[in-house]
Design a protein around this motif. Structure first.
Motif, PDB file in Angstrom:
ATOM      1  N   GLN A  82      -1.868  11.144  -2.211  1.00 49.34           N
ATOM      2  CA  GLN A  82      -3.122  10.826  -2.890  1.00 49.34           C
ATOM      3  C   GLN A  82      -3.551   9.405  -2.564  1.00 49.34           C
ATOM      4  N   PRO A  83      -4.645   9.216  -1.818  1.00 49.55           N
ATOM      5  CA  PRO A  83      -5.462  10.237  -1.162  1.00 49.55           C
ATOM      6  C   PRO A  83      -4.793  10.676   0.147  1.00 49.55           C
ATOM      7  N   ASP A 138       0.851  -1.185   0.000  1.00 48.90           N
ATOM      8  CA  ASP A 138       0.000   0.000   0.000  1.00 48.90           C
ATOM      9  C   ASP A 138       0.888   1.237   0.000  1.00 48.90           C
ATOM     10  N   SER A 139       1.604   1.429  -1.088  1.00 50.95           N
ATOM     11  CA  SER A 139       2.567   2.527  -1.153  1.00 50.95           C
ATOM     12  C   SER A 139       1.849   3.872  -1.104  1.00 50.95           C
ATOM     13  N   VAL A 140       2.562   4.885  -0.641  1.00 52.41           N
ATOM     14  CA  VAL A 140       2.008   6.238  -0.560  1.00 52.41           C
ATOM     15  C   VAL A 140       2.273   6.945  -1.891  1.00 52.41           C
ATOM     16  N   PHE A 141       1.226   7.297  -2.597  1.00 51.51           N
ATOM     17  CA  PHE A 141       1.364   7.923  -3.912  1.00 51.51           C
ATOM     18  C   PHE A 141       1.260   9.440  -3.788  1.00 51.51           C
ATOM     19  N   GLY A 142       1.993  10.138  -4.674  1.00 51.88           N
ATOM     20  CA  GLY A 142       1.923  11.590  -4.712  1.00 51.88           C
ATOM     21  C   GLY A 142       2.440  12.249  -3.458  1.00 51.88           C
ATOM     22  N   LEU A 143       3.382  11.606  -2.794  1.00 52.76           N
ATOM     23  CA  LEU A 143       3.880  12.122  -1.517  1.00 52.76           C
ATOM     24  C   LEU A 143       4.735  13.364  -1.733  1.00 52.76           C
ATOM     25  N   ARG A 144       4.422  14.441  -0.977  1.00 50.30           N
ATOM     26  CA  ARG A 144       5.231  15.651  -1.078  1.00 50.30           C
ATOM     27  C   ARG A 144       5.022  16.529   0.146  1.00 50.30           C
ATOM     28  N   THR A 160       3.023  14.929  15.277  1.00 46.68           N
ATOM     29  CA  THR A 160       2.191  15.019  14.075  1.00 46.68           C
ATOM     30  C   THR A 160       0.711  15.127  14.454  1.00 46.68           C
ATOM     31  N   ARG A 161      -0.085  15.606  13.517  1.00 45.96           N
ATOM     32  CA  ARG A 161      -1.547  15.587  13.630  1.00 45.96           C
ATOM     33  C   ARG A 161      -2.113  15.444  12.226  1.00 45.96           C
ATOM     34  N   PHE A 162      -3.197  14.684  12.099  1.00 44.35           N
ATOM     35  CA  PHE A 162      -3.793  14.465  10.787  1.00 44.35           C
ATOM     36  C   PHE A 162      -4.871  15.508  10.530  1.00 44.35           C
ATOM     37  N   ALA A 163      -4.806  16.153   9.366  1.00 45.09           N
ATOM     38  CA  ALA A 163      -5.797  17.152   8.959  1.00 45.09           C
ATOM     39  C   ALA A 163      -6.674  16.531   7.886  1.00 45.09           C
ATOM     40  N   GLU A 164      -7.949  16.386   8.167  1.00 47.97           N
ATOM     41  CA  GLU A 164      -8.887  15.731   7.261  1.00 47.97           C
ATOM     42  C   GLU A 164      -8.872  16.384   5.888  1.00 47.97           C
ATOM     43  N   ASN A 165      -8.772  15.547   4.854  1.00 49.92           N
ATOM     44  CA  ASN A 165      -8.767  15.985   3.451  1.00 49.92           C
ATOM     45  C   ASN A 165      -7.563  16.844   3.074  1.00 49.92           C
ATOM     46  N   MET A 166      -6.573  16.944   3.972  1.00 50.90           N
ATOM     47  CA  MET A 166      -5.389  17.744   3.691  1.00 50.90           C
ATOM     48  C   MET A 166      -4.117  16.901   3.719  1.00 50.90           C
ATOM     49  N   GLY A 167      -3.887  16.197   4.816  1.00 49.46           N
ATOM     50  CA  GLY A 167      -2.680  15.395   4.947  1.00 49.46           C
ATOM     51  C   GLY A 167      -2.192  15.360   6.377  1.00 49.46           C
TER      52      GLY A 167
END
Length: 290
Positions: free
Chosen positions: A48-49, A25-31, A67-74
């Motif tokens: 993505q996503p 389950d690789s992380v795509f579009g990571l930046r 860290t903290r997760f921001a919904e629909n942001m990253g």
């Protein structure tokens, strides 16, 4: 031979699972959304996503960071206070490669005063905006940096010649970025001269703005933000100014007003967030309302 075959196949399966996981389950579009920041600041990591980053650990220069997760942001991560220079940001990716590495340029605060392209200092916190309940009657007049009032974006909108109502398009002849304190100075070393800017608001009140500088254009996308999303320290009127700076603002007025309407712009060039607040200069504007 037949006794050895099951053991061989079992070892092959284990080896194959480690080296080529069919469920990877690789992380795509990571930046990282910003290319430069300061030690102690937050950065936003997207994929993505964005939900693919939820729960993953982040290491910067070998240290696991907050860290903290921001919904629909990253994923929002805080840069260590002792980070400097080009640092390695490692994103946990246990299904594929243990970690995926990204580079981040951590600059000293002096960089933002001396760089010729005027890369403005970012705010320390990543702000995830929501739409305010009430849109202000006008976005005209001065918008000042929440931490450095010397940085000003001045907005004037075009008007309908028949009705006098605002058109949601910036007047590029009268809108510009400038130094609040030293706009009348002959000092040509200022990093933000009266650079003209153009832009518009769409029907959903998203803001699209381009600052036209000698070094090239910088594009921004943003919107007004609810004060509920803004750290309390940015709502206060208190600020420090240089001894020879007279910005003409009511710094000592009583009662001290709260900074009301705020705008969050994100540079499409380097991902930096610019938080500015509307400061109406009496007798100058706004000249029209929506």
């Amino acid at each position: 031979m037949t006794k050895c075959l099951p053991a061989f196949l079992s070892a092959l399966a284990i080896f194959g699972g480690l080296s080529c996981n069919p469920d990877c389950d690789s992380v795509f579009g990571l930046r990282i959304t910003t290319s430069k920041t300061e030690a102690g600041n937050e950065i936003l990591i997207t994929a993505q996503p964005p939900s693919a980053l939820e729960g993953r650990r982040i290491y910067i220069e070998g240290k696991e960071v907050e860290t903290r997760f921001a919904e629909n942001m990253g994923l929002v991560a805080r840069v260590p206070d002792d980070a400097a220079g080009i640092v390695e940001v490692r994103v946990e990716d246990p299904d594929c490669a243990d970690f995926v590495s990204l580079d981040l340029d951590v600059e000293d605060a002096s960089f933002y005063k001396d760089n010729p392209d005027y890369v403005f200092p970012t705010i320390p916190e990543i702000i995830i905006p929501t739409v305010p309940a009430d849109f202000p009657p006008s976005i005209e007049n001065a918008w000042l940096n929440v931490e450095n009032i010397d940085y000003c974006i001045w907005i004037v909108l075009l008007t309908d010649s028949l009705t006098g109502d605002c058109i949601r398009v910036f007047d590029s002849e009268l809108s510009f970025e400038q130094s609040t304190c030293y706009k009348a100075s002959a000092d040509t070393t200022l990093l933000y001269q009266q650079n003209h800017l153009s832009g518009y608001l769409d029907l959903d009140s998203n803001i699209y703005m381009t600052i036209h500088r000698a070094s090239g254009d910088e594009n921004f996308v943003g919107r007004l933000v609810s004060l509920d999303d803004v750290p309390d320290k940015y709502k206060e009127w208190s600020f420090d100014v240089a001894p020879d700076c007279n910005p003409g603002l009511p710094a000592g007025a009583a009662p001290v007003p709260e900074r009301a309407d705020m705008m969050l712009l994100t540079s499409q060039h380097n991902g930096r967030q610019l938080l500015i607040y509307q400061q109406e200069i009496t007798g100058i504007g706004p000249t029209c309302n929506f």
